[in-house]
Design an enzyme around this catalytic site. Structure first.
Site, mmCIF file in Angstrom:
data_model
loop_
_atom_site.group_PDB
_atom_site.id
_atom_site.type_symbol
_atom_site.label_atom_id
_atom_site.label_comp_id
_atom_site.label_asym_id
_atom_site.label_seq_id
_atom_site.Cartn_x
_atom_site.Cartn_y
_atom_site.Cartn_z
ATOM 1 C CB THR A 162 -0.898 -0.079 1.259
ATOM 2 O OG1 THR A 162 -1.638 -1.295 1.189
ATOM 3 C CG2 THR A 162 -1.848 1.075 1.415
ATOM 4 N N GLY A 212 1.135 -1.920 4.960
ATOM 5 C CA GLY A 212 1.526 -3.069 5.767
ATOM 6 C C GLY A 212 0.458 -4.118 5.973
#
Length: 587
Positions: free
Chosen positions: A396, A489
């Site tokens: 991300t 994450g």
């Protein structure tokens, strides 16, 4: 599964009884920058580097080119939201593996006048999606939610940026998209981009013809210093520049998306694109150590889960315990296990049913959960979701922005895995997400991040899949902006963001130490404490094992935080996580 899903980021890393005090709250404004903490001797990241500083604006993102775009926008008279829009489109070019227009995300806004807003531009399941679409004939979960056309949800990023600009922007839309177009016409390749293109990724991308644009050397990745040209993406951005969201959800770009779906057996249709909307929602707000924390509500799980964690830990004076000592890590893990158990069972798209949000984020409920914590590890098998219910890409990207007026924006967006579904829309030049894996393909079965989620997050047509993205803004007791933070994450996002905040509020760390500090993680299942390589002292690991924990040292990193702290004199102090290497720029 958890460790395997996070393994790719390891290359960049190689480069470089509990004390209970009810109502504890300390003034840490005079604590030294590191809060008196000491990192393990073998930990490779220093805490004493000088942060980037500025008085008129700060952008912290995963790429220097994108950060500079945001600074240029503010220098031209734009505010933090204008800068966020421009940075988003720039990242879609220079970080195509994670920055995106083929995915979605969340934006937190806190204006200098106190206005707070949260924007949900998460992807949606296509209207043709079905509950069991990712199961085989024997009821087993397939990989179709991870790779290929069925993995893609309806993208939300373009509509999200438009909605943010319409409500808060100052500059012309066309001027905010223009820098990304210039980058798509040719930008210098950097090490961060190449870290995503290992042999396995190259093999996966080659399966989809449009993705060959990222492999310009005869089917191999570019080299550092090469100029990468993305002409199809530039053409798509020009349509967006001219026509706003209609340049993506209608017309030529929409036709190209639908043609790609038909070519590969995907589900996204013109109706899906035409009906997509971004949604303004009420932010999650809670108090921690006298500060107000503002974060994302569902369909993000980040704010609610972090609120439960913070409320549980509010009853302990963490700052009186040795940082990263056994007592502190024990309390982290026990709070995380209880909060993730509730997250995985109860949270989902709020437009598809009631969720027990108010109780989950209440202090009364946290008091109940806290009373079950002892001086030993509670097995996850004994921690059930505790609520009475009414009848979520390590890969991300996050960026944080503050302008000279004190307006703050935190944005986290994603394709889910690196390069998402691996499918690039032929003729349009952008990668589609694989966010459908963030649904519960089979409730009770782990997804790629090891999260075991419930029926509320099952696949339904038009539904937003649950996310862990946690863009967050912290406001001090006097109402002054204090911190802007967030990270990628996957399932570790929530614990990483919380640790960064706790490092500041509990231990008085400055932005560099707060971001560079080693991290730990527990998510209820699997029942393990994960810690970064060399991130805990051996004596601490042994003490936690003696308390009943299974300890797992990771070969990779936890998160990629982009954070800004505001000093008492108003100076902006920014730091980009060196784990993967972004850039903070202030002026």
């Amino acid at each position: 599964m958890f460790a395997h899903a996070l393994s790719r980021t390891s290359r960049s890393f190689l480069l470089i009884g509990a004390l209970l005090i009810t109502g504890a709250c300390r003034d840490i404004s005079e604590v030294p920058a590191t809060g008196g903490t000491t990192f393990p001797a073998a930990w490779p990241l220093a805490h004493d580097a000088d942060p980037e500083t500025g008085r008129n604006g700060m952008v912290v993102s995963t790429d220097e080119l994108a950060s500079q775009v945001g600074i240029d926008v503010m220098k031209a008279g734009g505010n933090a939201v204008d800068a966020a829009v421009a940075v988003q489109f720039a990242l879609a070019v220079v970080n195509p593996e994670a920055g995106n227009i083929g995915g979605g995300g969340f934006m937190m806004v806190r204006l200098a006048d106190g206005t707070k807003a949260s924007l949900d531009f998460r992807e949606k399941a296509p209207l043709g999606a079905t509950h069991d679409m990712f199961l085989d004939a024997n009821g087993a979960v397939t990989d179709k939610s991870l790779v290929g056309h069925l993995a893609a949800g309806v993208p939300g990023s373009v509509m999200g940026m438009w909605a943010a600009h319409e409500r808060f922007g100052k500059l012309e839309w066309a001027d905010l998209v223009a820098p990304a177009i210039a980058l798509a016409d040719g930008f210098p390749v950097r090490e961060r981009f190449l870290n995503s293109l290992d042999a396995e990724m190259v093999r996966e991308l080659k399966a989809f013809p449009g993705s060959g644009q990222f492999l310009p050397r005869g089917g191999q990745p570019p080299e550092v210093g090469d100029t990468l040209h993305l002409p199809d993406l530039a053409a798509t951005l020009r349509r967006i520049q001219k026509n706003g969201p209609d340049g993506f959800y209608k017309g030529a770009t929409a036709d190209l998306i639908v043609a790609e779906m038909q070519r590969g057996g995907g589900l996204i249709t013109h109706r899906d694109l035409d009906e997509y909307t971004a949604v303004w929602r009420t932010p999650i707000r809670f108090s921690y150590r006298g500060n107000e924390v503002i974060s994302m509500p569902p369909s993000s799980s980040g704010g609610a889960t972090m609120a439960e964690i913070a409320n549980i830990l509010e009853g302990y004076d963490l700052g009186a315990m040795p940082w990263h000592g056994p007592e502190m890590i024990h309390l982290y893990a026990e709070a995380w296990k209880r909060a993730y158990a509730d997250r995985n069972e109860y949270l989902a798209d709020p437009d598809f049913g009631d969720i027990p949000l108010a109780r989950m984020i209440s202090m009364k409920y946290a008091d109940e959960r806290r009373r079950t914590i002892t001086d030993r590890a509670t097995p996850s098998s004994e921690i059930s979701p505790g609520l009475e219910a009414p009848a979520e890409g390590t890969h991300t990207t996050h960026y944080s922005i503050v302008d000279g007026a004190g307006n703050a924006v935190a944005v986290t967006t994603t394709l889910n895995s690196w390069f998402g579904s691996k499918v690039t829309v032929e003729g349009a030049g952008f990668v589609l997400n694989n966010e459908m894996d963030d649904f519960s393909a089979k409730p009770g079965t782990p997804n790629q991040y090891g999260l075991v989620q419930g029926e509320r997050n099952a696949v339904e047509p038009g539904k937003r899949m649950l996310s862990a993205m946690t863009p967050t803004i912290v406001v001090g007791p006097a109402g002054r902006l204090r911190m802007v933070t967030g990270t990628p994450g996957g399932s570790t996002i929530i614990t990483t963001v919380f640790q960064t905040i706790s490092n500041v509020l509990d231990y008085g760390m400055d932005v560099v130490a707060a971001v560079d500090a080693p991290r730990v993680h527990h998510q209820h299942l699997p029942d393990q404490i994960f810690y970064e390589h060399a991130g805990l002292d051996p004596a601490t690991v042994d003490a936690l094992k003696a308390m009943g924990y299974t300890m797992t040292e990771r070969s990779d990193v936890s998160g990629d935080v982009q954070a800004i702290l505001v000093a008492a004199d108003g100076t902006l102090r920014g730091w980009s996580d060196p784990r993967r290497g972004g850039k903070a720029i202030g002026y």
